[in-house]
Scaffold this motif. Structure first.
Motif, PDB file in Angstrom:
ATOM      1  N   ALA A  43      25.241 -65.146  97.402  1.00 40.49           N
ATOM      2  CA  ALA A  43      24.610 -63.829  97.490  1.00 40.49           C
ATOM      3  C   ALA A  43      24.998 -63.159  98.803  1.00 40.49           C
ATOM      4  CB  ALA A  43      23.095 -63.963  97.400  1.00 40.49           C
ATOM      5  N   GLN A  44      25.232 -61.852  98.744  1.00 35.65           N
ATOM      6  CA  GLN A  44      25.576 -61.064  99.929  1.00 35.65           C
ATOM      7  C   GLN A  44      24.494 -60.023 100.171  1.00 35.65           C
ATOM      8  OE1 GLN A  44      28.456 -61.366 101.977  1.00 35.65           O
ATOM      9  NE2 GLN A  44      28.676 -63.297 100.857  1.00 35.65           N
ATOM     10  N   TRP A  45      23.999 -59.969 101.397  1.00 41.03           N
ATOM     11  CA  TRP A  45      22.959 -59.037 101.808  1.00 41.03           C
ATOM     12  C   TRP A  45      23.449 -58.260 103.024  1.00 41.03           C
ATOM     13  CZ3 TRP A  45      17.889 -58.756  99.714  1.00 41.03           C
ATOM     14  CH2 TRP A  45      17.609 -59.698  98.713  1.00 41.03           C
ATOM     15  N   ILE A  46      22.941 -57.036 103.191  1.00 42.80           N
ATOM     16  CA  ILE A  46      23.195 -56.291 104.417  1.00 42.80           C
ATOM     17  C   ILE A  46      21.855 -55.874 105.004  1.00 42.80           C
ATOM     18  CG2 ILE A  46      25.493 -55.443 103.800  1.00 42.80           C
ATOM     19  CD1 ILE A  46      24.170 -52.743 103.077  1.00 42.80           C
ATOM     20  N   THR A  47      21.832 -55.781 106.327  1.00 41.42           N
ATOM     21  CA  THR A  47      20.644 -55.239 106.985  1.00 41.42           C
ATOM     22  C   THR A  47      20.769 -53.722 106.929  1.00 41.42           C
ATOM     23  OG1 THR A  47      21.668 -55.302 109.170  1.00 41.42           O
ATOM     24  CG2 THR A  47      20.396 -57.234 108.513  1.00 41.42           C
ATOM     25  N   THR A  48      19.672 -53.047 106.660  1.00 41.92           N
ATOM     26  CA  THR A  48      19.702 -51.589 106.604  1.00 41.92           C
ATOM     27  C   THR A  48      19.111 -50.988 107.858  1.00 41.92           C
ATOM     28  OG1 THR A  48      17.617 -51.528 105.387  1.00 41.92           O
ATOM     29  CG2 THR A  48      19.652 -51.534 104.083  1.00 41.92           C
ATOM     30  N   GLU A  49      18.706 -51.861 108.784  1.00 42.15           N
ATOM     31  CA  GLU A  49      18.273 -51.426 110.103  1.00 42.15           C
ATOM     32  C   GLU A  49      18.814 -52.435 111.111  1.00 42.15           C
ATOM     33  OE1 GLU A  49      14.023 -51.254 109.710  1.00 42.15           O
ATOM     34  OE2 GLU A  49      13.786 -53.395 109.981  1.00 42.15           O
ATOM     35  N   ALA A  50      18.888 -52.042 112.344  1.00 33.47           N
ATOM     36  CA  ALA A  50      19.501 -52.877 113.371  1.00 33.47           C
ATOM     37  C   ALA A  50      18.658 -54.111 113.684  1.00 33.47           C
ATOM     38  CB  ALA A  50      19.700 -52.068 114.646  1.00 33.47           C
ATOM     39  N   MET A  51      19.361 -55.221 113.913  1.00 34.15           N
ATOM     40  CA  MET A  51      18.723 -56.449 114.413  1.00 34.15           C
ATOM     41  C   MET A  51      18.939 -56.443 115.925  1.00 34.15           C
ATOM     42  SD  MET A  51      19.945 -59.256 111.595  1.00 34.15           S
ATOM     43  CE  MET A  51      18.823 -60.528 112.154  1.00 34.15           C
ATOM     44  N   THR A  52      17.861 -56.273 116.677  1.00 37.14           N
ATOM     45  CA  THR A  52      18.003 -56.087 118.114  1.00 37.14           C
ATOM     46  C   THR A  52      17.801 -57.363 118.922  1.00 37.14           C
ATOM     47  OG1 THR A  52      15.680 -55.410 118.212  1.00 37.14           O
ATOM     48  CG2 THR A  52      17.335 -53.666 118.015  1.00 37.14           C
ATOM     49  N   ALA A  53      17.069 -58.324 118.407  1.00 36.45           N
ATOM     50  CA  ALA A  53      16.726 -59.504 119.198  1.00 36.45           C
ATOM     51  C   ALA A  53      17.928 -60.414 119.423  1.00 36.45           C
ATOM     52  CB  ALA A  53      15.589 -60.272 118.550  1.00 36.45           C
TER      53      ALA A  53
END
Length: 181
Positions: free
Chosen positions: A136-146
């Motif tokens: 499965a392939q997923w994308i983040t739709t908001e930034a991962m900042t940590a």
């Protein structure tokens, strides 16, 4: 005032009548399966056995041609997990199709999955494409900042409001995600 009082009396009666009169719809069974079940009604042992042999042979041949698929509950749950994140029409064999409360709960079935990250790719601006071990392939739709996700880290994906999904990498902050394949 009497019209309003009559309305308050009429609504509960309609709801009660609808819930008691609503038949429990069962999905239609394939003809090959109903033919097999009909063999039970034959009273002569030799004829009943011949019927079972004939119908089981027909069912086996249909399964060989992939016209019939038999899944147990464990395989069905595994299939639901594999399809987690995709939106499909209500499919009866995956637990959807009826608007009853039981059917709605069965349709949701899997509300979250835990997996291991198999691949990561930066999309820029803190966004990532994350591949899981099952493909499965997923994308983040908001930034991962940590922190940046890494191969081998655990990820938990959950259903969120209005058909969206939230993902937590290695117990970090949850971010909105979308399944792409």
């Amino acid at each position: 005032m009497t019209g309003l009082r009559a309305l308050f009396l009429l609504v509960p009666l309609c709801v009660a009548a609808q819930s008691s009169a609503a038949p429990q719809r069962q999905q239609p069974r394939p003809e090959i399966f109903t033919d097999l079940l009909q063999c039970r009604t034959i009273t002569v042992d030799a004829e009943r056995l011949a019927c079972f042999d004939r119908q089981v042979g027909a069912m086996d041949a249909a399964a060989q041609r992939d016209e019939v698929v038999v899944l147990d509950k464990g395989e069905l749950n595994k299939t639901r997990k594999t399809l987690f994140g995709f939106s499909f029409p209500k499919l009866p064999f995956l637990g959807g199709g009826d608007d009853s409360k039981e059917e709605a709960q069965a349709e949701e079935g899997v509300t979250h999955i835990q997996a291991v990250i198999a691949s990561v790719r930066s999309l820029g601006y803190g966004k990532w494409q994350i591949g899981l071990e099952d493909g499965a392939q997923w994308i983040t739709t908001e930034a991962m900042t940590a922190r940046d996700p890494k191969v081998g880290q655990p990820i938990e994906l959950k259903r969120a409001a209005m058909g969206s999904f939230m993902g937590k990498v290695d117990g970090g902050r949850a971010v909105r995600m979308k399944r792409i394949s």
